[in-house]
Design a protein around this motif. Structure first.
Motif, short mmCIF file in Angstrom:
data_model
loop_
_atom_site.label_atom_id
_atom_site.label_comp_id
_atom_site.label_asym_id
_atom_site.label_seq_id
_atom_site.Cartn_x
_atom_site.Cartn_y
_atom_site.Cartn_z
N GLU A 142 2.20 2.15 -0.12
CA GLU A 142 0.81 1.96 -0.53
C GLU A 142 0.45 0.48 -0.65
OE1 GLU A 142 -2.50 3.45 -3.77
OE2 GLU A 142 -0.40 3.97 -4.13
N SER A 143 1.34 -0.28 -1.24
CA SER A 143 1.09 -1.72 -1.37
C SER A 143 0.94 -2.38 0.01
CB SER A 143 2.25 -2.37 -2.14
OG SER A 143 2.09 -3.76 -2.19
N MET A 193 -2.37 9.39 2.62
CA MET A 193 -2.67 8.12 1.97
C MET A 193 -3.21 7.11 2.98
SD MET A 193 -0.04 5.64 -0.15
CE MET A 193 0.42 6.96 -1.28
N ALA A 194 -2.54 7.02 4.11
CA ALA A 194 -2.96 6.07 5.15
C ALA A 194 -4.36 6.41 5.66
CB ALA A 194 -1.96 6.06 6.31
N SER A 197 9.96 -3.69 -2.16
CA SER A 197 8.93 -4.18 -1.25
C SER A 197 9.30 -3.95 0.20
CB SER A 197 8.67 -5.67 -1.48
OG SER A 197 9.83 -6.41 -1.17
N GLY A 198 10.52 -3.59 0.49
CA GLY A 198 10.94 -3.31 1.85
C GLY A 198 11.55 -4.51 2.54
N ILE A 199 11.71 -4.39 3.84
CA ILE A 199 12.31 -5.43 4.67
C ILE A 199 11.33 -5.77 5.78
CG2 ILE A 199 14.16 -5.94 6.32
CD1 ILE A 199 15.94 -4.04 4.76
N ARG A 237 -1.74 -5.78 3.74
CA ARG A 237 -1.43 -6.47 5.00
C ARG A 237 -2.09 -5.78 6.19
NH1 ARG A 237 5.02 -7.66 4.34
NH2 ARG A 237 4.80 -9.30 2.79
N PRO A 238 -2.38 -6.55 7.22
CA PRO A 238 -2.94 -5.95 8.44
C PRO A 238 -1.83 -5.39 9.33
CG PRO A 238 -2.79 -8.32 8.70
CD PRO A 238 -2.32 -8.00 7.29
#
Length: 144
Positions: A60-61, A88-89, A4-6, A66-67
Motif C-alpha cells: 500500500e505504501s 487495493m491497487a 519496505s521491501g527491496i 511511487r510511480p
C-alpha cells in the motif's frame, strides 16, 4: 527483507527516471522468483527498476508513494493475497496495469473478472515480457 521491501536497481523519482526505464512494483515473498522475473524483464527492458514488497503495508505504501508502469503480483504471500492487493491497487491507482505472475493459475478467471490485466504462471517468463509489452501498449492508448 524489511517491511519496505527491496529495490533491484536504484529507484528514481518520477522527475529523474528516464522514459525508457520500466518501473515495476512486485508483490512477491520469494526473492529467487523475483530475480528470475527480473532476468526475463531485463531481456526486453535493460533499464528496469523492480521494487519487491511482500506485505500489505509495504504494498500500500509503495502504490501510494511511487510511480510505477506496471504491478506484478504472486497470488499469495504470507498474511496477504494477490486478490486483496488487486482490489487495493484498483482503488488507489486504477491506471496501472496489474499482472499476476504466480505458481498457481487457479484464480485466473476470478482475477481477470475483477480487473487484472493478465494472469500468467511463473513457468512462463517469456509470456510475462509479452504481457507487460501488451499492457503498456494498452496503457498508452488509454492515455492518448
Amino acid at each position: 527483507m524489511d517491511s519496505s521491501g527491496i529495490v533491484f536497481n536504484e529507484f528514481m523519482s518520477e522527475e529523474t527516471t528516464p522514459r525508457n526505464r520500466l518501473k515495476v512494483l512486485y508483490l512477491e515473498d520469494d526473492e529467487l522468483d523475483a530475480l528470475l522475473a527480473l532476468k526475463a524483464l531485463k531481456e526486453e527492458y535493460p533499464e528496469v527498476d523492480l521494487h519487491l514488497v511482500y506485505s500489505e503495508k509495504a504494498f500500500e505504501s509503495a502504490i501510494r508513494d511511487r510511480p510505477y508502469d506496471v504491478i506484478l503480483s504472486d497470488s499469495s504471500v504470507p498474511g496477504f493475497d494477490g486478490m486483496t492487493a488487486l482490489g487495493m491497487a484498483k482503488r488507489i491507482r486504477p491506471e496501472i496495469p496489474y499482472i499476476f505472475f504466480s505458481g498457481s493459475t487457479a484464480n485466473k478467471p476470478r482475477a481477470v473478472a475483477q480487473g487484472a490485466t493478465d494472469f500468467l504462471g511463473k513457468n512462463d517468463p517469456e509470456g510475462l515480457v509479452e504481457a507487460i509489452r501488451k499492457a503498456l501498449g494498452y496503457k498508452k492508448r488509454d492515455v492518448e
